[in-house]
Design a protein around this motif. Structure first.
Motif, PDB file in Angstrom:
ATOM      1  N   LEU A 136      41.894  83.513  61.915  1.00  0.00           N
ATOM      2  CA  LEU A 136      41.338  82.657  61.243  1.00  0.00           C
ATOM      3  C   LEU A 136      40.454  81.474  61.841  1.00  0.00           C
ATOM      4  N   PRO A 137      40.833  80.588  62.255  1.00  0.00           N
ATOM      5  CA  PRO A 137      40.283  79.363  62.916  1.00  0.00           C
ATOM      6  C   PRO A 137      39.166  79.808  63.992  1.00  0.00           C
ATOM      7  N   ALA A 138      39.555  80.898  64.484  1.00  0.00           N
ATOM      8  CA  ALA A 138      38.575  81.620  65.861  1.00  0.00           C
ATOM      9  C   ALA A 138      37.088  81.975  64.808  1.00  0.00           C
ATOM     10  N   MET A 139      37.269  82.798  63.826  1.00  0.00           N
ATOM     11  CA  MET A 139      36.008  83.014  62.914  1.00  0.00           C
ATOM     12  C   MET A 139      35.465  82.000  62.511  1.00  0.00           C
ATOM     13  N   LEU A 140      36.138  80.802  62.101  1.00  0.00           N
ATOM     14  CA  LEU A 140      35.567  79.526  61.500  1.00  0.00           C
ATOM     15  C   LEU A 140      34.622  79.076  62.930  1.00  0.00           C
ATOM     16  N   VAL A 141      35.406  78.857  64.111  1.00  0.00           N
ATOM     17  CA  VAL A 141      34.719  78.159  65.245  1.00  0.00           C
ATOM     18  C   VAL A 141      33.736  78.773  65.790  1.00  0.00           C
ATOM     19  N   PHE A 142      33.819  80.184  66.141  1.00  0.00           N
ATOM     20  CA  PHE A 142      32.875  81.091  66.598  1.00  0.00           C
ATOM     21  C   PHE A 142      31.567  81.235  65.711  1.00  0.00           C
ATOM     22  N   GLY A 143      32.026  81.559  64.419  1.00  0.00           N
ATOM     23  CA  GLY A 143      30.842  81.674  63.502  1.00  0.00           C
ATOM     24  C   GLY A 143      30.221  80.639  63.259  1.00  0.00           C
ATOM     25  N   ALA A 144      30.565  79.273  63.104  1.00  0.00           N
ATOM     26  CA  ALA A 144      30.014  78.152  62.935  1.00  0.00           C
ATOM     27  C   ALA A 144      29.004  77.902  64.131  1.00  0.00           C
ATOM     28  N   ALA A 145      29.640  78.153  65.354  1.00  0.00           N
ATOM     29  CA  ALA A 145      28.815  78.086  66.532  1.00  0.00           C
ATOM     30  C   ALA A 145      27.516  78.765  66.669  1.00  0.00           C
ATOM     31  N   ALA A 146      27.707  80.067  66.109  1.00  0.00           N
ATOM     32  CA  ALA A 146      26.457  80.850  66.168  1.00  0.00           C
ATOM     33  C   ALA A 146      25.681  80.618  65.243  1.00  0.00           C
ATOM     34  N   VAL A 147      26.079  80.289  63.975  1.00  0.00           N
ATOM     35  CA  VAL A 147      24.947  79.898  62.986  1.00  0.00           C
ATOM     36  C   VAL A 147      24.440  78.752  63.121  1.00  0.00           C
ATOM     37  N   PHE A 148      25.051  77.482  63.856  1.00  0.00           N
ATOM     38  CA  PHE A 148      24.488  76.248  64.138  1.00  0.00           C
ATOM     39  C   PHE A 148      23.465  76.589  65.162  1.00  0.00           C
ATOM     40  N   ALA A 149      23.651  77.707  66.285  1.00  0.00           N
ATOM     41  CA  ALA A 149      22.801  77.508  67.035  1.00  0.00           C
ATOM     42  C   ALA A 149      21.455  77.698  66.729  1.00  0.00           C
ATOM     43  N   LEU A 150      21.348  78.482  65.549  1.00  0.00           N
ATOM     44  CA  LEU A 150      20.110  78.982  65.170  1.00  0.00           C
ATOM     45  C   LEU A 150      19.219  77.674  64.936  1.00  0.00           C
ATOM     46  N   SER A 151      19.665  76.540  64.444  1.00  0.00           N
ATOM     47  CA  SER A 151      18.855  75.524  64.259  1.00  0.00           C
ATOM     48  C   SER A 151      18.458  74.510  65.209  1.00  0.00           C
ATOM     49  N   LEU A 152      19.259  74.739  66.641  1.00  0.00           N
ATOM     50  CA  LEU A 152      18.733  74.242  67.855  1.00  0.00           C
ATOM     51  C   LEU A 152      17.474  74.818  68.731  1.00  0.00           C
ATOM     52  N   SER A 153      17.306  74.086  69.508  1.00  0.00           N
ATOM     53  CA  SER A 153      16.184  74.574  70.550  1.00  0.00           C
ATOM     54  C   SER A 153      16.575  75.634  71.370  1.00  0.00           C
ATOM     55  N   PRO A 154      15.727  76.435  71.913  1.00  0.00           N
ATOM     56  CA  PRO A 154      16.085  77.548  72.418  1.00  0.00           C
ATOM     57  C   PRO A 154      17.182  77.485  73.568  1.00  0.00           C
ATOM     58  N   GLU A 155      16.788  76.151  74.397  1.00  0.00           N
ATOM     59  CA  GLU A 155      17.775  75.808  75.515  1.00  0.00           C
ATOM     60  C   GLU A 155      19.169  75.498  74.814  1.00  0.00           C
ATOM     61  N   ALA A 156      19.367  74.535  73.988  1.00  0.00           N
ATOM     62  CA  ALA A 156      20.589  74.237  73.590  1.00  0.00           C
ATOM     63  C   ALA A 156      21.182  75.049  72.847  1.00  0.00           C
ATOM     64  N   GLY A 157      20.551  76.044  71.830  1.00  0.00           N
ATOM     65  CA  GLY A 157      21.262  77.056  71.141  1.00  0.00           C
ATOM     66  C   GLY A 157      21.709  77.920  71.877  1.00  0.00           C
ATOM     67  N   GLY A 158      20.776  78.150  73.035  1.00  0.00           N
ATOM     68  CA  GLY A 158      21.441  79.418  74.067  1.00  0.00           C
ATOM     69  C   GLY A 158      22.678  79.069  74.580  1.00  0.00           C
ATOM     70  N   ALA A 159      22.794  77.573  74.913  1.00  0.00           N
ATOM     71  CA  ALA A 159      23.944  77.133  75.591  1.00  0.00           C
ATOM     72  C   ALA A 159      25.037  77.141  74.784  1.00  0.00           C
ATOM     73  N   LEU A 160      24.965  76.966  73.504  1.00  0.00           N
ATOM     74  CA  LEU A 160      26.064  76.943  72.703  1.00  0.00           C
ATOM     75  C   LEU A 160      26.456  78.175  72.338  1.00  0.00           C
ATOM     76  N   VAL A 161      25.669  79.230  72.211  1.00  0.00           N
ATOM     77  CA  VAL A 161      25.956  80.550  72.177  1.00  0.00           C
ATOM     78  C   VAL A 161      26.656  81.029  73.161  1.00  0.00           C
ATOM     79  N   ALA A 162      26.107  80.762  74.691  1.00  0.00           N
ATOM     80  CA  ALA A 162      27.026  81.232  75.824  1.00  0.00           C
ATOM     81  C   ALA A 162      28.204  80.517  75.858  1.00  0.00           C
ATOM     82  N   ALA A 163      28.555  79.240  75.175  1.00  0.00           N
ATOM     83  CA  ALA A 163      29.605  78.679  75.438  1.00  0.00           C
ATOM     84  C   ALA A 163      30.775  79.612  74.436  1.00  0.00           C
ATOM     85  N   ALA A 164      29.934  79.741  73.289  1.00  0.00           N
ATOM     86  CA  ALA A 164      31.027  80.484  72.443  1.00  0.00           C
ATOM     87  C   ALA A 164      31.342  81.888  72.852  1.00  0.00           C
ATOM     88  N   LEU A 165      30.518  82.651  73.574  1.00  0.00           N
ATOM     89  CA  LEU A 165      30.677  83.908  74.036  1.00  0.00           C
ATOM     90  C   LEU A 165      31.869  84.207  75.191  1.00  0.00           C
TER      91      LEU A 165
END
Length: 211
Positions: A136-165
């Protein structure tokens, strides 16, 4: 009394004279069987290659970790680890069809996550403790990271997605070792996909092609 020829006992064979026992070496068949047993790893590497070939930047790959967290949570809710491959197949087909018809998959992914989270809370998933409750918390954390990354720059958003993966890959290893939540074959597949995809995204950010 002298020994007769029939009374003589033949000397025992020395170890050096005994017939050599053939040693068993790994046959090609055993090598093939060993490689085949790691099919989730090969599938994970193939999935990484396919996703990298189809991605514009790291932010677009956030759906991978989002979908992984959602499938893990849904499997934990129904409490049938073997069903994870069925859920995975249905999810991949659904997302692929949405992309083919040029429909944004994120509204459906978010609605599905909200539904599964509510079902998990209603079913008392948190009371089960351990890795099962952690979905349950994993869904919230990883899901929020994936969605929030869409609003960031390609570099910052990509780094956030990479960290989540990579973070989800750590959970995959824990699930694989415990043999809980999902089938171990899925945990192995997901660990390889998550880690290699996350590492590749970071490599592309730090070492851009042509840079």
């Amino acid at each position: 009394m002298t020994d007769t020829p029939h009374a003589r006992i033949a000397p025992a064979e020395s170890p050096a004279e005994s017939p050599a026992v053939p040693t068993h070496r790994s046959s090609p068949g055993r090598v093939v069987a060993a490689l085949a047993s790691r099919w989730p790893t090969w599938c994970g590497l193939a999935a990484t290659a396919l996703n990298l070939a189809d991605a514009r930047d790291g932010r677009a790959l956030g759906f991978v970790v989002y979908l992984a967290a959602l499938i893990y949570l849904a499997t934990a809710v129904i409490d049938r680890p073997g069903m994870v491959w069925v859920l995975f197949g249905l999810s991949v087909v659904a997302v692929t069809l949405l992309k083919v018809f040029d429909v944004d998959p994120w509204p459906l992914l978010i609605a599905s996550a909200v539904t599964v989270v509510v079902l998990g809370l209603t079913a008392g998933l948190l009371r089960q403790g351990g890795l099962t409750a952690a979905q349950l918390p994993a869904m919230l954390v990883f899901g929020a990271a994936a969605v929030f990354a869409l609003s960031l720059s390609p570099e910052a958003g990509g780094a956030l997605v990479a960290a989540a993966l990579i973070g989800h890959a750590v959970q995959d290893v824990a699930v694989w070792r415990a043999g809980k939540v999902v089938a171990r074959s899925m945990a192995e597949f997901c660990a390889v996909l998550d880690f290699t995809l996350g590492a590749a995204i970071l490599a592309l950010i730090l070492l851009p092609l042509g840079g």
